[in-house]
Design a protein around this motif. Structure first.
Motif, PDB file in Angstrom:
ATOM      1  N   ARG A 159       0.871  -1.204  -0.142  1.00  0.00           N
ATOM      2  CA  ARG A 159       0.061   0.092  -0.095  1.00  0.00           C
ATOM      3  C   ARG A 159       0.882   1.302  -0.052  1.00  0.00           C
ATOM      4  NH1 ARG A 159      -3.531  -0.055   5.009  1.00  0.00           N
ATOM      5  NH2 ARG A 159      -4.084   1.894   4.198  1.00  0.00           N
ATOM      6  N   LEU A 160       1.953   1.118   0.601  1.00  0.00           N
ATOM      7  CA  LEU A 160       2.742   2.301   0.682  1.00  0.00           C
ATOM      8  C   LEU A 160       3.633   2.520  -0.453  1.00  0.00           C
ATOM      9  CD1 LEU A 160       4.256   1.674   4.439  1.00  0.00           C
ATOM     10  CD2 LEU A 160       2.512   3.518   3.869  1.00  0.00           C
ATOM     11  N   LEU A 161       4.130   1.506  -1.080  1.00  0.00           N
ATOM     12  CA  LEU A 161       4.759   1.633  -2.409  1.00  0.00           C
ATOM     13  C   LEU A 161       3.950   2.125  -3.299  1.00  0.00           C
ATOM     14  CD1 LEU A 161       6.611  -1.913  -2.323  1.00  0.00           C
ATOM     15  CD2 LEU A 161       7.606   0.451  -2.165  1.00  0.00           C
ATOM     16  N   GLU A 162       2.560   1.412  -3.504  1.00  0.00           N
ATOM     17  CA  GLU A 162       1.860   1.839  -4.631  1.00  0.00           C
ATOM     18  C   GLU A 162       1.428   3.408  -4.296  1.00  0.00           C
ATOM     19  OE1 GLU A 162      -2.510   0.192  -6.400  1.00  0.00           O
ATOM     20  OE2 GLU A 162      -2.221   0.581  -4.206  1.00  0.00           O
ATOM     21  N   LEU A 165      12.856  -3.381   7.851  1.00  0.00           N
ATOM     22  CA  LEU A 165      12.248  -3.920   6.583  1.00  0.00           C
ATOM     23  C   LEU A 165      11.613  -2.977   5.784  1.00  0.00           C
ATOM     24  CD1 LEU A 165      11.630  -6.316   4.687  1.00  0.00           C
ATOM     25  CD2 LEU A 165       9.893  -6.991   6.161  1.00  0.00           C
ATOM     26  N   TYR A 166      10.687  -2.174   6.570  1.00  0.00           N
ATOM     27  CA  TYR A 166       9.501  -1.428   5.788  1.00  0.00           C
ATOM     28  C   TYR A 166      10.612  -0.219   5.111  1.00  0.00           C
ATOM     29  CZ  TYR A 166       5.279  -3.593   6.203  1.00  0.00           C
ATOM     30  OH  TYR A 166       4.056  -4.354   6.238  1.00  0.00           O
ATOM     31  N   GLU A 207      12.851   2.837   0.636  1.00  0.00           N
ATOM     32  CA  GLU A 207      13.839   3.522   0.333  1.00  0.00           C
ATOM     33  C   GLU A 207      14.486   2.758  -1.154  1.00  0.00           C
ATOM     34  OE1 GLU A 207      16.417   4.221   3.575  1.00  0.00           O
ATOM     35  OE2 GLU A 207      15.341   6.108   4.154  1.00  0.00           O
ATOM     36  N   LEU A 208      14.686   1.694  -0.763  1.00  0.00           N
ATOM     37  CA  LEU A 208      15.236   0.896  -2.191  1.00  0.00           C
ATOM     38  C   LEU A 208      14.175   1.106  -3.495  1.00  0.00           C
ATOM     39  CD1 LEU A 208      17.390  -1.088  -2.863  1.00  0.00           C
ATOM     40  CD2 LEU A 208      15.899  -2.887  -2.450  1.00  0.00           C
ATOM     41  N   GLY A 240      12.676   3.802  -4.175  1.00  0.00           N
ATOM     42  CA  GLY A 240      12.507   5.525  -4.308  1.00  0.00           C
ATOM     43  C   GLY A 240      11.791   6.344  -3.564  1.00  0.00           C
ATOM     44  N   VAL A 241      11.167   5.638  -2.545  1.00  0.00           N
ATOM     45  CA  VAL A 241       9.902   6.239  -1.917  1.00  0.00           C
ATOM     46  C   VAL A 241      10.975   7.013  -0.818  1.00  0.00           C
ATOM     47  CG1 VAL A 241       7.937   6.101  -0.463  1.00  0.00           C
ATOM     48  CG2 VAL A 241       8.207   4.737  -2.310  1.00  0.00           C
ATOM     49  N   HIS A 242      10.733   8.569  -0.512  1.00  0.00           N
ATOM     50  CA  HIS A 242      11.669   8.910   0.644  1.00  0.00           C
ATOM     51  C   HIS A 242      10.740   8.833   2.102  1.00  0.00           C
ATOM     52  CE1 HIS A 242      12.083  12.611   3.037  1.00  0.00           C
ATOM     53  NE2 HIS A 242      13.429  12.267   2.671  1.00  0.00           N
ATOM     54  N   VAL A 243      11.495   8.317   2.700  1.00  0.00           N
ATOM     55  CA  VAL A 243      11.057   7.930   4.308  1.00  0.00           C
ATOM     56  C   VAL A 243      11.531   9.100   5.346  1.00  0.00           C
ATOM     57  CG1 VAL A 243      10.993   6.688   6.213  1.00  0.00           C
ATOM     58  CG2 VAL A 243      11.053   5.627   3.731  1.00  0.00           C
TER      59      VAL A 243
END
Length: 429
Positions: A207-210, A274-275, A280-281, A283-286
């Motif tokens: 859900r977060l990746l999408e 893990l999350y 980050e892998l 490309g989603v900025h945390v």
């Protein structure tokens, strides 16, 4: 003056990939993907792929096709906004000075082993695979691309097996041993990853990746069973970092029995790492902030924009490590002994170092917990503690109890005692 849009003349694009499944038994698990093909070889490969796509999809002559003669890890393709495929479309549109659209086949290769355009230059990271991807992009008038997109989504994954000639060419050109090679759309890649994550009970991660990849406007909140908290908004995923003491006293572990705090914090840390690493892998900025009691209380009753606003008021953690100072003596005495407890989880390794320092009289000067915030943080902490001991001329001793050592009554990490220690060394690991 109003601008009138004409779908029959506007250009659009739609992307897919050639997916190569490597033979894991004959591939180096730590190997890097091969270098990009040279221009001549990339052009030859483009001819093979264009013939296969014509056979599978039907009449594609009115459309332009651009592909890059290089292989990428899935994390390089599935990123917010899909920048690699957008870059391919932009390169195609910029390849002709004429304003009139003329379908052509463009193959991108490099005789130097890399591309000068950063957006399409493969990272070639060790351990990529066993799935490697070669992206391609159709460009054409919007109506024609819309029709093609429907066909690609309907049949490409099911009917996308390449010809034997293409299979042999791909293996020879990239010098790889391949189990399967076939076409897929980006939607197919997303769907396959979702199934994989769901089968591993990681659907909240999907859900977060999408949310990040498709740059959705709504806010997405995820709370995991161990209590990990993530909220995605625009370009950021916000999350909370808890030290052991904070986690056990006012965080997700506050209601757990004292005897289970060690294993509970291990589960929380495992999920958090893990999350965070997966996001980050891809490309989603945390954006990580240090939890505190008022913020935790606010988030317990806030949702959506109110929760995001509360998180944005707190500066995000930066750097490779965090030092939690529990006690500091105002004395100006120098440190003569530095005692370091390796707070470890058997699966994850070191979660923190508890550092106590004493003066010449054996009086406590400092009590600190040093937490790595990323994989590089552990080495940085070790180097700093070594340097600190050398500068103070202090004797350094490292204790390895083989577990998290904490006070059950205080619900806080503590320094290891002799009875806790499985191994004593002067080395940091």
């Amino acid at each position: 003056m109003a601008t009138i849009s004409n779908p029959s003349t506007e250009l659009s694009h739609y992307a897919g990939v050639l997916a190569l499944e490597l033979d894991a038994e004959q591939s180096d698990p730590n190997g890097v993907p091969p270098a990009p093909l040279d221009v001549a070889t990339a052009t030859a490969l483009a001819g093979h792929l264009a013939k296969d796509l014509e056979r599978i999809l039907g009449h594609i002559d009115p459309l332009g096709l651009i592909l890059v003669g290089a292989l990428y890890d899935q994390t390089e393709i599935l990123r917010p906004g899909f920048p690699l495929t957008k870059a391919l479309a932009a390169l195609y549109k910029g390849s002709s000075p004429s304003p009139d659209f003329k379908p052509q086949l463009i193959a991108l290769g490099s005789d130097r082993g890399f591309f000068p355009v950063a957006a399409i230059n493969p990272l070639r990271r060790p351990g990529s695979g066993p799935l490697l991807l070669l992206p391609f992009c159709f460009v054409g008038q919007a109506n024609a691309i819309a029709d093609l997109a429907r066909i690609m989504e309907d049949i490409l994954l099911q009917s996308g097996e390449v010809s034997q000639a293409t299979r042999e060419a791909v293996q020879q050109m990239f010098n790889l041993t391949i189990l399967n090679v076939s076409f897929a759309t980006l939607s197919d890649l997303c769907a396959l990853l979702r199934v994989q994550l769901e089968s591993n009970e990681l659907l909240p991660l999907w859900r977060l990746l999408e949310h990040g990849w498709f740059e959705k406007d709504e806010i997405c909140t995820v709370t995991l069973e161990p209590g990990n908290y993530f909220i995605a908004e625009k370009d950021d995923v916000h999350t909370l970092f808890y030290t052991f003491d904070d986690w056990a006293q006012f965080g997700p572990g506050q209601d757990l029995p004292a005897t289970t705090l060690g294993s509970g914090y291990g589960r929380w840390t495992r999920a958090q790492r893990l999350y965070t690493l997966a996001l980050e892998l891809y490309g989603v900025h945390v954006r990580t902030v240090l939890a505190n009691p008022p913020l935790t209380a606010t988030l317990a009753g806030a949702e959506g924009a109110a929760a995001v606003a509360a998180l944005r008021e707190i500066p995000c953690l930066s750097g490779d490590f965090l030092v939690e100072a529990v006690f500091q003596n105002d004395s100006e005495n120098t440190e003569q002994q530095i005692l370091i407890t390796n707070q470890v989880d058997l699966e994850l390794g070191t979660l923190a170092y508890t550092v106590t320092s004493l003066d010449a009289a054996g009086k406590l000067l400092r009590l600190e917990h040093h937490y790595p915030l990323n994989p590089e943080g552990l080495k940085v902490i070790i180097d700093r503690l070594r340097q600190r001991g050398a500068e103070q001329g202090a004797q350094r001793r490292v204790l390895h109890p083989g577990q998290l050592v904490y006070s059950e009554t205080g619900r806080s990490l503590r320094a290891a005692a002799e009875t806790d220690v499985a191994v004593q060394t002067g080395k940091l690991h």
